[in-house]
Design a protein around this motif. Structure first.
Motif, mmCIF file in Angstrom:
data_model
loop_
_atom_site.group_PDB
_atom_site.id
_atom_site.type_symbol
_atom_site.label_atom_id
_atom_site.label_comp_id
_atom_site.label_asym_id
_atom_site.label_seq_id
_atom_site.Cartn_x
_atom_site.Cartn_y
_atom_site.Cartn_z
ATOM 1 N N VAL A 147 0.837 -1.203 0.000
ATOM 2 C CA VAL A 147 0.000 0.000 0.000
ATOM 3 C C VAL A 147 0.869 1.250 0.000
ATOM 4 C CG1 VAL A 147 -1.806 1.258 1.222
ATOM 5 C CG2 VAL A 147 -1.865 -1.243 1.141
ATOM 6 N N ASP A 148 1.986 1.193 0.701
ATOM 7 C CA ASP A 148 2.928 2.314 0.693
ATOM 8 C C ASP A 148 3.363 2.648 -0.732
ATOM 9 O OD1 ASP A 148 5.059 4.141 1.762
ATOM 10 O OD2 ASP A 148 6.368 2.570 1.001
ATOM 11 N N ARG A 149 3.649 1.631 -1.526
ATOM 12 C CA ARG A 149 4.074 1.850 -2.906
ATOM 13 C C ARG A 149 2.924 2.352 -3.773
ATOM 14 N NH1 ARG A 149 9.128 -0.194 -4.114
ATOM 15 N NH2 ARG A 149 10.092 -1.397 -2.434
ATOM 16 N N LEU A 150 1.688 1.921 -3.486
ATOM 17 C CA LEU A 150 0.540 2.452 -4.209
ATOM 18 C C LEU A 150 0.421 3.957 -3.996
ATOM 19 C CD1 LEU A 150 -2.263 -0.215 -3.565
ATOM 20 C CD2 LEU A 150 -0.954 0.138 -5.653
ATOM 21 N N PHE A 151 0.586 4.390 -2.750
ATOM 22 C CA PHE A 151 0.492 5.821 -2.447
ATOM 23 C C PHE A 151 1.611 6.612 -3.120
ATOM 24 C CE2 PHE A 151 -2.499 4.907 1.030
ATOM 25 C CZ PHE A 151 -3.316 6.014 0.934
ATOM 26 N N ARG A 152 2.779 6.015 -3.238
ATOM 27 C CA ARG A 152 3.906 6.728 -3.843
ATOM 28 C C ARG A 152 3.706 6.962 -5.336
ATOM 29 N NH1 ARG A 152 8.198 7.104 -0.349
ATOM 30 N NH2 ARG A 152 8.068 5.783 1.510
ATOM 31 N N ASN A 153 2.747 6.261 -5.931
ATOM 32 C CA ASN A 153 2.487 6.416 -7.369
ATOM 33 C C ASN A 153 1.277 7.295 -7.673
ATOM 34 O OD1 ASN A 153 4.646 4.769 -8.188
ATOM 35 N ND2 ASN A 153 3.420 2.909 -7.956
ATOM 36 N N VAL A 154 0.688 7.943 -6.652
ATOM 37 C CA VAL A 154 -0.543 8.696 -6.905
ATOM 38 C C VAL A 154 -0.312 9.893 -7.825
ATOM 39 C CG1 VAL A 154 -1.636 7.994 -4.750
ATOM 40 C CG2 VAL A 154 -0.266 10.091 -4.801
ATOM 41 N N GLU A 155 0.908 10.417 -7.870
ATOM 42 C CA GLU A 155 1.176 11.556 -8.757
ATOM 43 C C GLU A 155 1.139 11.148 -10.222
ATOM 44 O OE1 GLU A 155 4.777 13.440 -7.630
ATOM 45 O OE2 GLU A 155 3.977 14.246 -5.767
ATOM 46 N N ILE A 156 1.219 9.840 -10.469
ATOM 47 C CA ILE A 156 1.124 9.338 -11.836
ATOM 48 C C ILE A 156 -0.270 8.797 -12.114
ATOM 49 C CG2 ILE A 156 2.018 7.642 -13.473
ATOM 50 C CD1 ILE A 156 4.679 7.785 -12.009
ATOM 51 N N VAL A 157 -0.795 7.989 -11.180
ATOM 52 C CA VAL A 157 -2.112 7.377 -11.366
ATOM 53 C C VAL A 157 -3.220 8.405 -11.200
ATOM 54 C CG1 VAL A 157 -3.663 5.561 -10.583
ATOM 55 C CG2 VAL A 157 -1.200 5.164 -10.608
ATOM 56 N N GLY A 158 -3.127 9.240 -10.161
ATOM 57 C CA GLY A 158 -4.064 10.346 -9.980
ATOM 58 C C GLY A 158 -5.471 9.949 -9.598
ATOM 59 N N LEU A 159 -5.654 8.863 -8.821
ATOM 60 C CA LEU A 159 -6.996 8.424 -8.452
ATOM 61 C C LEU A 159 -7.278 8.531 -6.959
ATOM 62 C CD1 LEU A 159 -7.435 5.292 -10.758
ATOM 63 C CD2 LEU A 159 -8.366 7.584 -11.069
ATOM 64 N N ALA A 160 -6.322 9.053 -6.184
ATOM 65 C CA ALA A 160 -6.532 9.227 -4.744
ATOM 66 C C ALA A 160 -5.491 10.208 -4.220
ATOM 67 C CB ALA A 160 -6.428 7.886 -4.013
ATOM 68 N N PRO A 161 -5.851 11.022 -3.238
ATOM 69 C CA PRO A 161 -4.884 11.962 -2.680
ATOM 70 C C PRO A 161 -3.834 11.246 -1.843
ATOM 71 C CG PRO A 161 -6.929 12.050 -1.438
ATOM 72 C CD PRO A 161 -7.184 11.157 -2.617
ATOM 73 N N ALA A 162 -2.637 11.787 -1.793
ATOM 74 C CA ALA A 162 -1.557 11.219 -0.992
ATOM 75 C C ALA A 162 -1.695 11.722 0.443
ATOM 76 C CB ALA A 162 -0.208 11.609 -1.578
ATOM 77 N N SER A 163 -2.660 11.193 1.160
ATOM 78 C CA SER A 163 -2.974 11.657 2.512
ATOM 79 C C SER A 163 -2.107 10.946 3.539
ATOM 80 C CB SER A 163 -4.457 11.421 2.820
ATOM 81 O OG SER A 163 -4.837 10.080 2.520
ATOM 82 N N ASN A 164 -1.419 11.724 4.367
ATOM 83 C CA ASN A 164 -0.625 11.152 5.457
ATOM 84 C C ASN A 164 -0.933 11.895 6.751
ATOM 85 O OD1 ASN A 164 0.831 13.602 5.289
ATOM 86 N ND2 ASN A 164 2.415 12.693 3.996
ATOM 87 N N MET A 165 -0.283 11.489 7.837
ATOM 88 C CA MET A 165 -0.587 12.084 9.137
ATOM 89 C C MET A 165 -0.265 13.579 9.161
ATOM 90 S SD MET A 165 -2.126 10.197 11.285
ATOM 91 C CE MET A 165 -1.981 11.457 12.556
ATOM 92 N N ARG A 166 0.780 13.979 8.459
ATOM 93 C CA ARG A 166 1.140 15.403 8.452
ATOM 94 C C ARG A 166 0.060 16.245 7.780
ATOM 95 N NH1 ARG A 166 5.629 14.813 6.488
ATOM 96 N NH2 ARG A 166 6.904 14.998 8.373
ATOM 97 N N SER A 167 -0.378 15.848 6.596
ATOM 98 C CA SER A 167 -1.406 16.617 5.890
ATOM 99 C C SER A 167 -2.733 16.561 6.632
ATOM 100 C CB SER A 167 -1.582 16.088 4.468
ATOM 101 O OG SER A 167 -2.051 14.744 4.463
ATOM 102 N N LEU A 168 -3.032 15.427 7.275
ATOM 103 C CA LEU A 168 -4.273 15.317 8.042
ATOM 104 C C LEU A 168 -4.262 16.259 9.237
ATOM 105 C CD1 LEU A 168 -6.964 14.032 8.816
ATOM 106 C CD2 LEU A 168 -5.687 12.141 9.855
ATOM 107 N N GLU A 169 -3.167 16.285 9.974
ATOM 108 C CA GLU A 169 -3.085 17.171 11.134
ATOM 109 C C GLU A 169 -3.150 18.639 10.724
ATOM 110 O OE1 GLU A 169 -0.280 17.851 15.084
ATOM 111 O OE2 GLU A 169 0.648 17.333 13.173
#
Length: 398
Positions: free
Chosen positions: A164-186
């Motif tokens: 899943v970590d690698r799926l998130f790292r590809n969101v800038e290419i796939v573009g189907l989900a935001p790269a949401s992490n604890m920093r952006s959530l807080e």
């Protein structure tokens, strides 16, 4: 002379003390339960939380064919416990876990939809206080069971959390989900101008068993599948694939994107366009007491598939117009959903307005979600097709 001797004795004593305590607090890896994914759900008791953890087995996660001595051959060990709080649930894991839970290697926190709708302030508070947890840990919401999500072997990775970590790292290419992490959530949770948005993941039957290849889709896989919109700490609802595609222009510096449009005068054949260069800008204004936003997206794109039977040069203008209309519709759809249904600014328009109009923000910022719902927006998309070499027809691509 005796004074010098006394000083030397003290220094030797301090040095010996440092040497004997240099490993104080050191934790051996074989004494820790290394968590790689966490699931949060509503517990059986009212107000309780169910916490599931995916623990890696270092000896069994080496990708070897046979299990090592004393091992099970399974790369992960998944367990769950309940408590009135997240911390109590973690402590309750200790009733049947032989090792202390260690968070520093965690990749993912996934929350069940009902838990997210109830409110996630406890999750934000606990995991931002935890000194072992990395703030770049991915966060997601799922309509499925979190303990099943974190236990599903996905892709080419042995450990599901790493996959899943690698799926998130590809969101800038796939573009189907935001790269949401604890920093952006807080940051969004603490902000007055932005609301949180978290990636949606789900289980889909896409995997093919090597033992039964005829049973296509017999294995579940984890898929990035849109986004969950929040109002402060409570989930308000989902964004569809189409709406999430429009959302991504606001949130991510996309390296690539694609659009598939119908061929002119044909609904059976398609043209696929890949965006190579994207220039996305939001221009705020303040007119008659209400904010306005002009959203402009300029794309430079290549045609990567042309099944229309005519050259790209012949279709250039029609393709550009079709792509412009489709992308405009995607952006407008997510804005309408956020304004009319959720009244939640996850697009960061509040930040754009506050930076340009700090004085006006002082008057309207306290009630920004209501103001955002009434804000006027215009969308302008300009696509320029660069490639003209592809031709598709009975003779193939030229």
């Amino acid at each position: 002379m005796s004074g010098l001797r006394h000083i030397l004795i003290v220094m030797l004593a301090v040095l010996q003390l440092l040497l004997t305590t240099s490993c104080y607090g050191l934790r051996q890896i074989n004494e820790l339960a290394l968590v790689t994914a966490v699931g949060l759900d509503i517990g059986k008791e009212p107000g309780s939380v169910k916490l599931s953890v995916q623990i890696i087995r270092p000896a069994d996660a080496r990708g070897q064919t046979g299990a090592p001595a004393g091992g099970t051959g399974q790369p992960i060990y998944s367990i769950s416990a309940e408590g009135r709080s997240i911390f109590e649930a973690i402590r309750n894991l200790g009733h049947f876990t032989s090792r202390r839970v260690y968070w520093a290697h965690n990749f993912l926190i996934v929350m069940q939809e009902d838990y997210a709708r109830r409110g996630i302030s406890d999750m934000i508070d606990f995991f931002t206080r935890n000194h072992e947890l990395r703030m770049n840990t991915w966060v997601a919401v799922t309509p499925d069971s979190p303990d099943e999500v974190i236990s599903t072997i996905t892709g080419l990775e042995v450990v599901p959390g790493e996959a899943v970590d690698r799926l998130f790292r590809n969101v800038e290419i796939v573009g189907l989900a935001p790269a949401s992490n604890m920093r952006s959530l807080e940051e969004a949770y603490m902000s007055q101008s932005v609301q949180p948005v978290i990636a949606k993941i789900r289980l889909v039957p896409r995997g093919i068993s090597n033992k039964k290849p005829e049973e296509h889709g017999s294995l579940n896989q984890v898929e990035l599948a849109g986004a969950a919109v929040f109002q402060k700490d409570k989930m308000a609802g989902w964004l569809s694939f189409k709406e999430t595609r429009g959302l991504m222009y606001f949130l991510q510096n996309l390296r690539s994107a694609d659009e598939v449009v119908d061929c002119p005068n044909s609904k059976d054949n398609f043209v696929t366009v890949e965006f190579k260069q994207m220039d996305f800008k939001v221009a705020p204004a303040y007119i008659n007491g209400l904010p306005r936003f002009h959203i402009r997206l300029k794309n430079k794109a290549d045609v990567v598939e042309n099944n229309c039977g005519r050259t790209t040069a012949e279709l250039r203008q029609e393709i550009q117009e079709a792509v412009d209309q489709k992308v405009t519709a995607e952006i407008q759809s997510v804005i309408a959903k956020l304004q009319q249904q959720y009244q939640s600014d996850v697009l960061k328009l509040g930040d754009v307005f506050r930076n340009k109009f700090p004085v006006e923000w002082q008057r309207i910022g306290a009630d920004w979600n209501a103001v955002f719902a009434k804000a006027e927006t215009t969308v302008e998309v300009q696509t320029t097709i660069k490639s003209t070499v592809l031709k598709a027809g009975k003779q193939g691509v030229k």
